[in-house]
Design a protein around this motif. Structure first.
Motif, mmCIF file in Angstrom:
data_model
loop_
_atom_site.group_PDB
_atom_site.id
_atom_site.type_symbol
_atom_site.label_atom_id
_atom_site.label_comp_id
_atom_site.label_asym_id
_atom_site.label_seq_id
_atom_site.Cartn_x
_atom_site.Cartn_y
_atom_site.Cartn_z
ATOM 1 N N LEU A 40 0.822 -1.206 0.000
ATOM 2 C CA LEU A 40 0.000 0.000 0.000
ATOM 3 C C LEU A 40 0.858 1.259 0.000
ATOM 4 O O LEU A 40 0.473 2.279 -0.574
ATOM 5 C CB LEU A 40 -0.947 0.009 1.197
ATOM 6 N N LYS A 41 2.017 1.195 0.640
ATOM 7 C CA LYS A 41 2.921 2.342 0.605
ATOM 8 C C LYS A 41 3.368 2.618 -0.829
ATOM 9 O O LYS A 41 3.437 3.774 -1.263
ATOM 10 C CB LYS A 41 4.126 2.085 1.500
ATOM 11 N N ARG A 42 3.663 1.556 -1.575
ATOM 12 C CA ARG A 42 4.032 1.722 -2.996
ATOM 13 C C ARG A 42 2.847 2.241 -3.790
ATOM 14 O O ARG A 42 3.009 3.048 -4.714
ATOM 15 C CB ARG A 42 4.528 0.392 -3.556
ATOM 16 N N LEU A 43 1.656 1.777 -3.427
ATOM 17 C CA LEU A 43 0.442 2.221 -4.115
ATOM 18 C C LEU A 43 0.243 3.723 -3.935
ATOM 19 O O LEU A 43 -0.111 4.433 -4.885
ATOM 20 C CB LEU A 43 -0.763 1.469 -3.554
ATOM 21 N N ASN A 44 0.493 4.231 -2.733
ATOM 22 C CA ASN A 44 0.362 5.658 -2.478
ATOM 23 C C ASN A 44 1.296 6.469 -3.370
ATOM 24 O O ASN A 44 0.952 7.574 -3.810
ATOM 25 C CB ASN A 44 0.660 5.961 -1.011
ATOM 26 N N ASP A 45 2.488 5.943 -3.610
ATOM 27 C CA ASP A 45 3.438 6.643 -4.469
ATOM 28 C C ASP A 45 2.956 6.702 -5.920
ATOM 29 O O ASP A 45 3.305 7.615 -6.664
ATOM 30 C CB ASP A 45 4.805 5.944 -4.424
ATOM 31 N N GLN A 46 2.155 5.712 -6.322
ATOM 32 C CA GLN A 46 1.628 5.690 -7.694
ATOM 33 C C GLN A 46 0.437 6.624 -7.868
ATOM 34 O O GLN A 46 0.154 7.083 -8.973
ATOM 35 C CB GLN A 46 1.189 4.269 -8.068
ATOM 36 N N ALA A 47 -0.283 6.863 -6.776
ATOM 37 C CA ALA A 47 -1.494 7.694 -6.862
ATOM 38 C C ALA A 47 -1.139 9.123 -7.239
ATOM 39 O O ALA A 47 -0.089 9.632 -6.858
ATOM 40 C CB ALA A 47 -2.226 7.678 -5.520
ATOM 41 N N GLU A 164 -3.917 -2.182 -10.205
ATOM 42 C CA GLU A 164 -3.577 -3.356 -11.010
ATOM 43 C C GLU A 164 -4.113 -3.256 -12.430
ATOM 44 O O GLU A 164 -3.487 -3.729 -13.379
ATOM 45 C CB GLU A 164 -4.128 -4.613 -10.334
ATOM 46 N N ASN A 165 -5.282 -2.620 -12.583
ATOM 47 C CA ASN A 165 -5.941 -2.587 -13.893
ATOM 48 C C ASN A 165 -5.912 -1.220 -14.564
ATOM 49 O O ASN A 165 -6.541 -1.028 -15.607
ATOM 50 C CB ASN A 165 -7.399 -3.045 -13.727
ATOM 51 N N LEU A 166 -5.184 -0.303 -13.992
ATOM 52 C CA LEU A 166 -5.180 1.082 -14.457
ATOM 53 C C LEU A 166 -4.830 1.210 -15.933
ATOM 54 O O LEU A 166 -5.556 1.842 -16.712
ATOM 55 C CB LEU A 166 -4.197 1.901 -13.610
ATOM 56 N N GLU A 167 -3.726 0.629 -16.338
ATOM 57 C CA GLU A 167 -3.256 0.782 -17.718
ATOM 58 C C GLU A 167 -4.164 0.079 -18.715
ATOM 59 O O GLU A 167 -4.359 0.554 -19.830
ATOM 60 C CB GLU A 167 -1.827 0.264 -17.847
ATOM 61 N N ARG A 168 -4.741 -1.024 -18.320
ATOM 62 C CA ARG A 168 -5.618 -1.763 -19.229
ATOM 63 C C ARG A 168 -6.961 -1.058 -19.402
ATOM 64 O O ARG A 168 -7.583 -1.151 -20.457
ATOM 65 C CB ARG A 168 -5.823 -3.178 -18.716
ATOM 66 N N LEU A 169 -7.402 -0.349 -18.374
ATOM 67 C CA LEU A 169 -8.683 0.349 -18.461
ATOM 68 C C LEU A 169 -8.573 1.668 -19.219
ATOM 69 O O LEU A 169 -9.512 2.072 -19.896
ATOM 70 C CB LEU A 169 -9.232 0.611 -17.054
ATOM 71 N N GLN A 170 -7.446 2.359 -19.051
ATOM 72 C CA GLN A 170 -7.219 3.626 -19.744
ATOM 73 C C GLN A 170 -8.311 4.655 -19.450
ATOM 74 O O GLN A 170 -8.804 5.356 -20.344
ATOM 75 C CB GLN A 170 -7.091 3.404 -21.249
ATOM 76 N N ILE A 171 -8.703 4.754 -18.185
ATOM 77 C CA ILE A 171 -9.695 5.737 -17.750
ATOM 78 C C ILE A 171 -8.957 6.900 -17.096
ATOM 79 O O ILE A 171 -8.082 6.681 -16.256
ATOM 80 C CB ILE A 171 -10.695 5.104 -16.769
ATOM 81 N N PRO A 172 -9.288 8.136 -17.440
ATOM 82 C CA PRO A 172 -8.547 9.292 -16.914
ATOM 83 C C PRO A 172 -8.495 9.385 -15.389
ATOM 84 O O PRO A 172 -7.467 9.728 -14.826
ATOM 85 C CB PRO A 172 -9.280 10.490 -17.523
ATOM 86 N N VAL A 173 -9.607 9.089 -14.717
ATOM 87 C CA VAL A 173 -9.649 9.224 -13.256
ATOM 88 C C VAL A 173 -10.389 8.040 -12.639
ATOM 89 O O VAL A 173 -11.527 7.751 -13.023
ATOM 90 C CB VAL A 173 -10.345 10.530 -12.821
#
Length: 205
Positions: A40-47, A164-173
């Protein structure tokens, strides 16, 4: 350290850029989960950004050099995002919660904000999806071309699923909204305003 107004401006800018991003509404429970989880710490850095969705976090910030201006609660933000989306023609997709809840929430938001476009709603089964089912779900969401994806899978499942699915979904937000869909649909009653202001909404729930 943003206000509700600044948050809405940031969301609008992200939609204009058309790059897949997500943000996190963090309450005290999420902060505790992050403390125990390197993932989750890594996830926060991606947000793209994190918001303080909890008065204890705002109170704690007062002891620091850069105090937070206010609480930006996801259960309030969902209404403001829908209002802005109706004004600017942004399309919302509501994913998760119990059977029929996302659909009901979408209809109630459209009644409250005429012109709001609900691109789609989905309620996946409460079990692990097969690879085929998972890919079909992603394709159904992609095909509606939403500008904003609101996920109600619970913490931290929702945040992890989005990343996990961010790039495959390609949704702005994209954002995990927790129980906000239940509140909007009228399935769960939100705490009185007084308890929200004094930071006891968790106690009421």
């Amino acid at each position: 350290p943003w206000t509700m107004s600044q948050t809405l401006d940031a969301i609008s800018i992200l939609i204009e850029k058309r790059e897949p991003t997500f943000f996190i509404t963090a309450n005290l429970n999420y902060a505790m989960l992050v403390d125990q989880s390197p993932a989750l710490k890594r996830l926060n850095d991606q947000a793209r950004f994190l918001l303080a969705d909890g008065m204890p976090l705002v109170w704690a910030s007062k002891l620091q050099r850069n105090p937070l201006p206010e609480r930006v609660a996801g259960s309030d933000l969902i209404y403001r995002v829908a209002e802005q989306a109706a004004e600017k023609g942004h399309r919302l997709f509501l994913l998760g919660a119990g059977p029929g809840i996302a659909e009901t929430a979408g209809k109630k938001l459209q009644e409250k904000y005429p012109g709001l476009q609900i691109a789609g709603t989905e309620c996946p089964p409460f079990r692990a999806l097969s690879p085929k089912e998972h890919e079909a779900l992603l394709e159904r969401i992609r095909s509606t071309r939403p500008d904003i994806l609101m996920v109600a899978f619970g913490q931290p499942k929702g945040e992890l699923w989005i990343a996990e699915n961010l790039e495959r979904l390609q949704i702005p937000v994209s954002v995990q909204v927790g129980a906000s869909l239940d509140f909007v649909a009228g399935i769960v009653k939100r705490s009185p305003k007084l308890l929200q202001k004094v930071g006891l909404e968790w106690f009421y729930r």
